[in-house]
Design a protein around this motif. Sequence first.
Motif, PDB file in Angstrom:
ATOM      1  N   LEU A 182       3.247   4.682  -2.573  1.00 21.14           N
ATOM      2  CA  LEU A 182       3.021   4.436  -1.094  1.00 21.14           C
ATOM      3  C   LEU A 182       1.836   3.643  -0.665  1.00 21.14           C
ATOM      4  N   GLU A 183       0.990   3.857  -0.958  1.00 18.23           N
ATOM      5  CA  GLU A 183      -0.529   3.381  -1.127  1.00 18.23           C
ATOM      6  C   GLU A 183      -0.075   1.297  -1.024  1.00 18.23           C
ATOM      7  N   ARG A 184       0.398   1.504  -2.403  1.00 22.45           N
ATOM      8  CA  ARG A 184       0.287   0.331  -2.904  1.00 22.45           C
ATOM      9  C   ARG A 184       1.610  -0.357  -2.567  1.00 22.45           C
ATOM     10  N   GLY A 185       2.724   0.516  -1.920  1.00 23.13           N
ATOM     11  CA  GLY A 185       4.038  -1.080  -1.046  1.00 23.13           C
ATOM     12  C   GLY A 185       3.661  -1.060  -0.328  1.00 23.13           C
ATOM     13  N   VAL A 186       2.746  -0.008   0.530  1.00 19.76           N
ATOM     14  CA  VAL A 186       2.584  -0.589   1.916  1.00 19.76           C
ATOM     15  C   VAL A 186       1.975  -1.605   2.252  1.00 19.76           C
ATOM     16  N   LEU A 187       1.246  -1.866   0.973  1.00 26.30           N
ATOM     17  CA  LEU A 187      -0.421  -3.003   1.263  1.00 26.30           C
ATOM     18  C   LEU A 187      -0.028  -4.350   0.656  1.00 26.30           C
ATOM     19  N   ARG A 188       0.765  -4.456  -0.322  1.00 30.60           N
ATOM     20  CA  ARG A 188       1.323  -5.224  -0.400  1.00 30.60           C
ATOM     21  C   ARG A 188       3.121  -5.982  -0.550  1.00 30.60           C
ATOM     22  N   GLY A 189       3.466  -5.032   0.486  1.00 31.03           N
ATOM     23  CA  GLY A 189       4.697  -5.596   1.171  1.00 31.03           C
ATOM     24  C   GLY A 189       6.142  -4.841  -0.724  1.00 31.03           C
ATOM     25  N   PRO A 190       6.475  -5.651   0.615  1.00 30.54           N
ATOM     26  CA  PRO A 190       8.101  -5.794  -0.872  1.00 30.54           C
ATOM     27  C   PRO A 190       8.460  -6.811  -1.776  1.00 30.54           C
ATOM     28  N   THR A 191       8.697  -6.663  -2.962  1.00 31.82           N
ATOM     29  CA  THR A 191       8.712  -8.255  -3.615  1.00 31.82           C
ATOM     30  C   THR A 191      10.164  -8.846  -2.968  1.00 31.82           C
ATOM     31  N   ASP A 192      10.989 -10.046  -3.357  1.00 31.65           N
ATOM     32  CA  ASP A 192      12.051 -10.514  -1.840  1.00 31.65           C
ATOM     33  C   ASP A 192      13.145 -10.096  -2.743  1.00 31.65           C
ATOM     34  N   ALA A 193      13.647  -9.624  -4.197  1.00 33.45           N
ATOM     35  CA  ALA A 193      14.260  -8.557  -4.346  1.00 33.45           C
ATOM     36  C   ALA A 193      14.355  -7.540  -3.211  1.00 33.45           C
ATOM     37  N   GLU A 194      13.847  -6.931  -2.670  1.00 38.71           N
ATOM     38  CA  GLU A 194      13.376  -5.908  -1.993  1.00 38.71           C
ATOM     39  C   GLU A 194      13.669  -6.033  -1.057  1.00 38.71           C
ATOM     40  N   VAL A 195      13.627  -6.993  -0.173  1.00 37.58           N
ATOM     41  CA  VAL A 195      13.725  -7.775   1.404  1.00 37.58           C
ATOM     42  C   VAL A 195      15.008  -6.649   1.699  1.00 37.58           C
ATOM     43  N   PRO A 196      16.261  -7.652   1.154  1.00 36.93           N
ATOM     44  CA  PRO A 196      17.736  -7.412   1.556  1.00 36.93           C
ATOM     45  C   PRO A 196      17.727  -5.957   2.302  1.00 36.93           C
ATOM     46  N   ASP A 197      17.735  -5.204   0.733  1.00 40.51           N
ATOM     47  CA  ASP A 197      18.146  -3.544   1.923  1.00 40.51           C
ATOM     48  C   ASP A 197      17.332  -3.006   2.301  1.00 40.51           C
ATOM     49  N   LEU A 198      16.105  -3.773   2.745  1.00 41.24           N
ATOM     50  CA  LEU A 198      14.965  -3.356   3.295  1.00 41.24           C
ATOM     51  C   LEU A 198      15.522  -3.135   5.076  1.00 41.24           C
ATOM     52  N   GLN A 199      15.924  -4.847   4.747  1.00 39.99           N
ATOM     53  CA  GLN A 199      16.579  -5.300   6.118  1.00 39.99           C
ATOM     54  C   GLN A 199      17.801  -4.052   6.493  1.00 39.99           C
ATOM     55  N   ALA A 200      18.391  -4.806   5.434  1.00 40.32           N
ATOM     56  CA  ALA A 200      19.661  -3.425   6.002  1.00 40.32           C
ATOM     57  C   ALA A 200      19.724  -1.874   6.304  1.00 40.32           C
ATOM     58  N   ARG A 201      17.864  -1.729   6.158  1.00 44.37           N
ATOM     59  CA  ARG A 201      17.971  -0.026   7.005  1.00 44.37           C
ATOM     60  C   ARG A 201      16.287  -0.085   7.922  1.00 44.37           C
ATOM     61  N   GLY A 202      16.729  -1.049   8.220  1.00 48.34           N
ATOM     62  CA  GLY A 202      15.846  -1.732   9.861  1.00 48.34           C
ATOM     63  C   GLY A 202      14.730  -2.221  10.039  1.00 48.34           C
ATOM     64  N   TRP A 203      14.611  -2.702   8.227  1.00 50.18           N
ATOM     65  CA  TRP A 203      12.816  -2.978   7.973  1.00 50.18           C
ATOM     66  C   TRP A 203      12.949  -4.602   8.798  1.00 50.18           C
ATOM     67  N   ASP A 204      11.614  -4.848   9.373  1.00 54.42           N
ATOM     68  CA  ASP A 204      11.152  -5.760  10.337  1.00 54.42           C
ATOM     69  C   ASP A 204       9.675  -6.256  10.414  1.00 54.42           C
ATOM     70  N   PRO A 205       9.443  -7.707   9.041  1.00 60.34           N
ATOM     71  CA  PRO A 205       7.928  -6.971   9.502  1.00 60.34           C
ATOM     72  C   PRO A 205       7.767  -8.378  10.040  1.00 60.34           C
ATOM     73  N   THR A 206       8.417  -8.623  11.466  1.00 53.99           N
ATOM     74  CA  THR A 206       7.279  -9.173  12.407  1.00 53.99           C
ATOM     75  C   THR A 206       7.104  -8.802  13.381  1.00 53.99           C
ATOM     76  N   ALA A 207       7.506  -6.805  13.444  1.00 53.83           N
ATOM     77  CA  ALA A 207       7.106  -6.283  14.594  1.00 53.83           C
ATOM     78  C   ALA A 207       6.276  -6.227  14.947  1.00 53.83           C
ATOM     79  N   THR A 208       5.400  -6.659  14.478  1.00 53.72           N
ATOM     80  CA  THR A 208       3.143  -6.309  14.410  1.00 53.72           C
ATOM     81  C   THR A 208       2.605  -7.718  15.271  1.00 53.72           C
ATOM     82  N   ARG A 209       3.576  -8.832  14.199  1.00 56.00           N
ATOM     83  CA  ARG A 209       3.419 -10.127  14.877  1.00 56.00           C
ATOM     84  C   ARG A 209       3.951 -10.088  16.501  1.00 56.00           C
TER      85      ARG A 209
END
Length: 363
Positions: A182-209
């Motif tokens: 979990l700690e590794r995943g949070v720090l490194r963030g998703p791979t390109d392959a993981e992004v679509p599924d995360l975005q479908a679940r509501g993940w928004d990498p732009t929120a903090t920025r």
Amino acid sequence: MAPRQAPSYAWPGHLVRPQTGQRLVYLDLNHWISLAKAATGHATGAQYAPALAAVRVAVASGRYVFPLSLTHYMEMVGILDPRQRGDIAAVMEEVSGFSTLLSRTAIMRLEIEAALDRVFATTSPHIADINLLGHGIGHAMGKRGGLYIQSESRDVTSEVRAKWPGGLAVFDAFLADAHLQLERGVLRGPTDAEVPDLQARGWDPTATRTIAEQRAESERQQAERLDQSPEWRNRLRDIVQARYLTLEVINILNQALIDRDRNIDNVFTDRESGRAFTESMPSANIHVALVEAAHRNRDKSWEPNDIFDVDGLSIAVPYCDMVVTERHACHVIRTARIPQGMQTEIVPRLSDLTVWLNGQLAD
């Protein structure tokens, strides 16, 4: 910016420093990137190899901790290349071991409590002690860290552990590995392959920025107001302090006053009392110094990274022993004579850190 005498700080007694004698060394993201370049054999990484070697020796000695802050996690989200994020995260994990500083918000609350205790000659027994140094993203966010098993609204980790196939040791190993991943995943963030599924679940990498951009826009608007009324620049520090109180900590301050059955008029009786109160809070003083210096530069264009820098340094400088940051911030903080009251070394280059560590380790 004219030099000032170091203020008398109301250090928060409920913020528990490490009792091990270890020294805390804070690196801003650019310097973590440089260490990653050295670790991966990047074309420009050789110049940082001595620093990486010194840092590794320091960590192995057990005398130094290189903590991350929530700012690091937020900045890492803004790095678009998964490979680059992975390289930086690998060095951060190796060097920090996921040690993290308490969240800025939690520290501000403790500083408010300590400053009010000084004003009213009271204590704050309603506040529990909190460790400055903890583990992982949870601590960096000011929340309970670790992985726990929930059933509805109840923690059932101990019950599941007692019944785990293979016994307690197997469960502990399973949970420890899950926590590490979990700690590794949070720090490194998703791979390109993981992004679509995360975005479908509501993940928004732009929120903090986006939040940082909103705060940067607020400073741009303030700069415009100062340009329209330049006479206010003579009281720029008062303005920046007032904005800090009203934009950053007003809710915390109001609640702390309610807890004491007091009101804000009991604290701010005149201009000098307001200045003294704000300057007694270590992280507030760093924030104000950096923002004031930025507004004195009329060509300054506020960006989200400026907000990240101010937030990170406002807790690193008061509460770490060594801070390695960019040259301008280093100059501003030194000019304000802030390190004199905080006993903190502040340097702009990894080569400076290398010299400092080698000298310390030789003692």
